[in-house]
Write a protein that holds these residues in place. Structure first.
Motif, PDB file in Angstrom:
ATOM      1  N   THR A 176     -25.983  42.705 -40.200  1.00  0.00           N
ATOM      2  CA  THR A 176     -25.792  42.355 -38.783  1.00  0.00           C
ATOM      3  C   THR A 176     -24.329  42.328 -38.354  1.00  0.00           C
ATOM      4  OG1 THR A 176     -25.896  39.999 -39.389  1.00  0.00           O
ATOM      5  CG2 THR A 176     -27.940  41.038 -38.652  1.00  0.00           C
ATOM      6  N   LEU A 177     -23.405  42.670 -39.261  1.00  0.00           N
ATOM      7  CA  LEU A 177     -21.995  42.716 -38.864  1.00  0.00           C
ATOM      8  C   LEU A 177     -21.795  43.755 -37.778  1.00  0.00           C
ATOM      9  CD1 LEU A 177     -19.727  42.614 -42.060  1.00  0.00           C
ATOM     10  CD2 LEU A 177     -19.903  40.884 -40.275  1.00  0.00           C
ATOM     11  N   HIS A 178     -20.982  43.428 -36.799  1.00  0.00           N
ATOM     12  CA  HIS A 178     -20.650  44.399 -35.767  1.00  0.00           C
ATOM     13  C   HIS A 178     -19.620  45.380 -36.327  1.00  0.00           C
ATOM     14  CE1 HIS A 178     -19.658  46.239 -31.972  1.00  0.00           C
ATOM     15  NE2 HIS A 178     -18.390  45.895 -32.118  1.00  0.00           N
ATOM     16  N   ILE A 179     -19.949  46.667 -36.274  1.00  0.00           N
ATOM     17  CA  ILE A 179     -19.032  47.682 -36.770  1.00  0.00           C
ATOM     18  C   ILE A 179     -18.259  48.254 -35.594  1.00  0.00           C
ATOM     19  CG2 ILE A 179     -18.782  49.856 -38.018  1.00  0.00           C
ATOM     20  CD1 ILE A 179     -21.439  49.324 -39.339  1.00  0.00           C
ATOM     21  N   SER A 180     -17.000  47.887 -35.505  1.00  0.00           N
ATOM     22  CA  SER A 180     -16.154  48.453 -34.461  1.00  0.00           C
ATOM     23  C   SER A 180     -15.434  49.666 -35.049  1.00  0.00           C
ATOM     24  CB  SER A 180     -15.135  47.425 -33.971  1.00  0.00           C
ATOM     25  OG  SER A 180     -14.383  46.924 -35.056  1.00  0.00           O
ATOM     26  N   SER A 181     -15.381  50.731 -34.295  1.00  0.00           N
ATOM     27  CA  SER A 181     -14.754  51.955 -34.789  1.00  0.00           C
ATOM     28  C   SER A 181     -13.267  51.735 -35.025  1.00  0.00           C
ATOM     29  CB  SER A 181     -14.946  53.088 -33.772  1.00  0.00           C
ATOM     30  OG  SER A 181     -14.200  54.210 -34.147  1.00  0.00           O
ATOM     31  N   ASP A 182     -12.784  52.249 -36.155  1.00  0.00           N
ATOM     32  CA  ASP A 182     -11.351  52.146 -36.420  1.00  0.00           C
ATOM     33  C   ASP A 182     -10.617  53.408 -35.963  1.00  0.00           C
ATOM     34  OD1 ASP A 182     -12.229  53.963 -38.242  1.00  0.00           O
ATOM     35  OD2 ASP A 182     -11.507  52.921 -40.024  1.00  0.00           O
ATOM     36  N   ILE A 183     -11.321  54.260 -35.215  1.00  0.00           N
ATOM     37  CA  ILE A 183     -10.715  55.490 -34.713  1.00  0.00           C
ATOM     38  C   ILE A 183     -10.046  55.211 -33.368  1.00  0.00           C
ATOM     39  CG2 ILE A 183     -11.189  57.816 -33.861  1.00  0.00           C
ATOM     40  CD1 ILE A 183     -13.514  57.915 -35.861  1.00  0.00           C
ATOM     41  N   ASN A 184      -8.798  55.610 -33.248  1.00  0.00           N
ATOM     42  CA  ASN A 184      -8.072  55.484 -31.984  1.00  0.00           C
ATOM     43  C   ASN A 184      -8.629  56.522 -31.009  1.00  0.00           C
ATOM     44  OD1 ASN A 184      -6.110  55.891 -29.884  1.00  0.00           O
ATOM     45  ND2 ASN A 184      -4.601  54.841 -31.146  1.00  0.00           N
ATOM     46  N   LYS A 185      -9.245  56.042 -29.930  1.00  0.00           N
ATOM     47  CA  LYS A 185      -9.894  56.947 -28.981  1.00  0.00           C
ATOM     48  C   LYS A 185      -9.007  57.274 -27.781  1.00  0.00           C
ATOM     49  CE  LYS A 185     -14.397  55.054 -30.275  1.00  0.00           C
ATOM     50  NZ  LYS A 185     -15.579  54.280 -29.831  1.00  0.00           N
ATOM     51  N   VAL A 186      -7.804  56.720 -27.754  1.00  0.00           N
ATOM     52  CA  VAL A 186      -6.923  56.876 -26.600  1.00  0.00           C
ATOM     53  C   VAL A 186      -5.829  57.908 -26.845  1.00  0.00           C
ATOM     54  CG1 VAL A 186      -5.311  55.691 -25.064  1.00  0.00           C
ATOM     55  CG2 VAL A 186      -7.369  54.503 -25.862  1.00  0.00           C
ATOM     56  N   ASP A 187      -5.142  57.796 -27.991  1.00  0.00           N
ATOM     57  CA  ASP A 187      -3.977  58.631 -28.270  1.00  0.00           C
ATOM     58  C   ASP A 187      -4.418  59.923 -28.961  1.00  0.00           C
ATOM     59  OD1 ASP A 187      -2.352  56.509 -27.313  1.00  0.00           O
ATOM     60  OD2 ASP A 187      -2.485  55.543 -29.268  1.00  0.00           O
ATOM     61  N   ALA A 188      -4.325  61.046 -28.250  1.00  0.00           N
ATOM     62  CA  ALA A 188      -4.784  62.333 -28.771  1.00  0.00           C
ATOM     63  C   ALA A 188      -3.803  62.869 -29.809  1.00  0.00           C
ATOM     64  CB  ALA A 188      -4.959  63.331 -27.628  1.00  0.00           C
ATOM     65  N   ARG A 189      -4.280  63.046 -31.039  1.00  0.00           N
ATOM     66  CA  ARG A 189      -3.445  63.510 -32.146  1.00  0.00           C
ATOM     67  C   ARG A 189      -4.209  64.584 -32.930  1.00  0.00           C
ATOM     68  NH1 ARG A 189      -0.614  60.795 -29.287  1.00  0.00           N
ATOM     69  NH2 ARG A 189       0.368  58.789 -29.828  1.00  0.00           N
ATOM     70  N   PHE A 190      -3.583  65.756 -33.097  1.00  0.00           N
ATOM     71  CA  PHE A 190      -4.215  66.854 -33.830  1.00  0.00           C
ATOM     72  C   PHE A 190      -3.223  67.451 -34.824  1.00  0.00           C
ATOM     73  CE2 PHE A 190      -5.572  71.386 -34.214  1.00  0.00           C
ATOM     74  CZ  PHE A 190      -6.830  71.170 -34.770  1.00  0.00           C
TER      75      PHE A 190
END
Length: 418
Positions: free
Chosen positions: A212-226
């Motif tokens: 039941t732990l809430h899994i928050s994404s550790d992916i930065n969804k704001v800063d576009a990096r490629f």
């Protein structure tokens, strides 16, 4: 809220030697019926050969024959299991002090960390070390399992004393969510099923907590990096003028038509097209592997980074990092290393050890400049060419580095950019 049954939780287990990690994981697998019949038969047979009345739960996680013969687990072992509510990957890390470095490896992608404490011994140096690494790696959930409660007569005051010890130490660190569970991995108390011996504990068992732990994404969804891994230049007919840049998105979203900048050169262009494994895309986001083609023919090579022009990382040759030394040999003053950052590879030197961390007190020691295995410090690193960086807390991918010894080709340190 209904849980997504396909949701994956990665968690790491850590503790001192003989705190019962292998037994705990074995108990989780055994009581949640997550074992194949042949696994169960093999372990049951081995347990009988050892003269045991029941099943030796630790055998479910002791993967290598040599490890079993020695009676120890000496590396990070990844285990997979599924319940009706969630899928899990466990990174089982060794308890020995000389293998603390393995926790950095095992915990680097974890959503949660289980830290085991022997109820007879309380909070010890290894407990503090593992908690500090969990904080350093920005793990959002830490579950402190006070194990072997059966050996202290399931006493609530013993458990509460350990909770108080840990909370006093953890108050100096940044860990968003800490939970405490009294357990007996050997007997199964509060692992999968509630304990009949500790009715004073009002919380949930460990498995229910994990489910039941809430899994928050550790992916930065704001800063576009490629970060560019390779340049695609097909020589087949119809593709003679085609050029695209392949890699894995490390953060944010890219769309056709976006204005981009290539770093470190500073050249600008717009995205002409995006290709995924199944064909053209209008947009792509982290952590997808894609190729990007640009409207302009500009110089782009492996190690460069494509970013949106209005949102750029820091391009620098001088880094401040929290460095965990992984190698048997100590750090060499002013020695040259190879630094790996996303797809970029440069030469680097450790310019300065700013301060070392005393794991017992979390005090900073600016006078001790020697860096040996398992020690953690804040250091300044100088690279031969710029790296495009974010802080580790903003982006795990663009905020982490690895140092490799040029002479031995061994990985000697892992660093989190501050």
């Amino acid at each position: 809220m209904e849980l997504n049954k396909s949701q994956l939780l990665r968690f790491t287990t850590a503790g001192s030697v003989d705190d019962g990690k292998s037994t705990l994981i074995g108990r989780l697998l055994y009581d949640s019926k997550s074992l194949f019949e042949d696994q169960l038969e093999a372990v049951t047979t081995t347990s009988k050969q050892k003269g045991l009345d029941g099943v030796d739960l630790a055998l479910f996680t002791d993967g290598l024959k040599d490890e079993r013969e020695q009676g120890i687990t000496i590396d990070v072992a990844y285990r997979y299991f599924t319940t009706p509510k969630r899928k899990f990957i466990i990174a089982d890390t060794p308890g020995h002090i000389q293998y603390t470095r393995n926790m950095v490896t095992g915990a680097s992608t974890a959503n949660a960390a289980i830290i085991l404490i022997d109820a007879r011994h309380g909070v010890i140096e290894q407990t503090k070390r593992h908690a500090f690494i969990a904080s350093l790696l920005n793990i959002p959930h830490v579950i402190v399992c006070v194990n072997k409660m059966d050996l202290v007569d399931f006493r609530e005051d013993t458990y509460q004393s350990i909770v108080n010890q840990f909370e006093a130490f953890a108050s100096k660190m940044l860990i968003p969510d800490i939970r405490f569970i009294p357990i007996s991995a050997l007997l199964g108390d509060n692992v999968v099923n509630r304990s009949e011996h500790m009715k004073w504990y009002m919380g949930a068992p460990l498995l229910h907590t994990l489910e039941t732990l809430h899994i928050s994404s550790d992916i930065n969804k704001v800063d576009a990096r490629f970060p560019v891994q390779t340049v695609l230049r097909p020589q087949s007919e119809g593709y003679l003028d085609y050029r695209a840049y392949a890699g894995r998105i490390a953060g944010g979203i890219f769309r056709k038509g976006d204005e981009i900048t290539v770093l470190p050169s500073g050249f600008t262009s717009r995205i002409k097209g995006i290709e995924g494994p199944d064909g053209p895309l209008e947009e792509a986001f982290a952590p997808m592997s894609i190729s990007i083609s640009l409207e302009d023919d500009i110089d782009v090579s492996r190690g460069d980074m494509i970013v949106r022009s209005n949102n750029q990382p820091k391009a620098t040759q001088d880094l401040e990092v929290m460095l965990c030394w992984l190698n048997n040999s100590p750090a060499k003053p002013r020695a040259k290393y190879t630094i790996l950052h996303t797809s970029n590879q440069q030469k680097a030197v450790i310019k300065e050890v700013i301060h070392k961390i005393d794991i017992q007190s979390l005090n900073r020691n600016p006078d001790d400049k020697e860096l040996s295995m398992n020690e953690i410090c804040k250091a300044r690193i100088r690279t031969t060419k710029p790296l495009m960086i974010d802080s580790y807390r903003e982006n795990r991918t663009t905020g982490s580095v690895i140092l490799v010894d040029d002479m031995t080709n061994e990985t000697v340190a892992a660093g989190m950019i501050v």
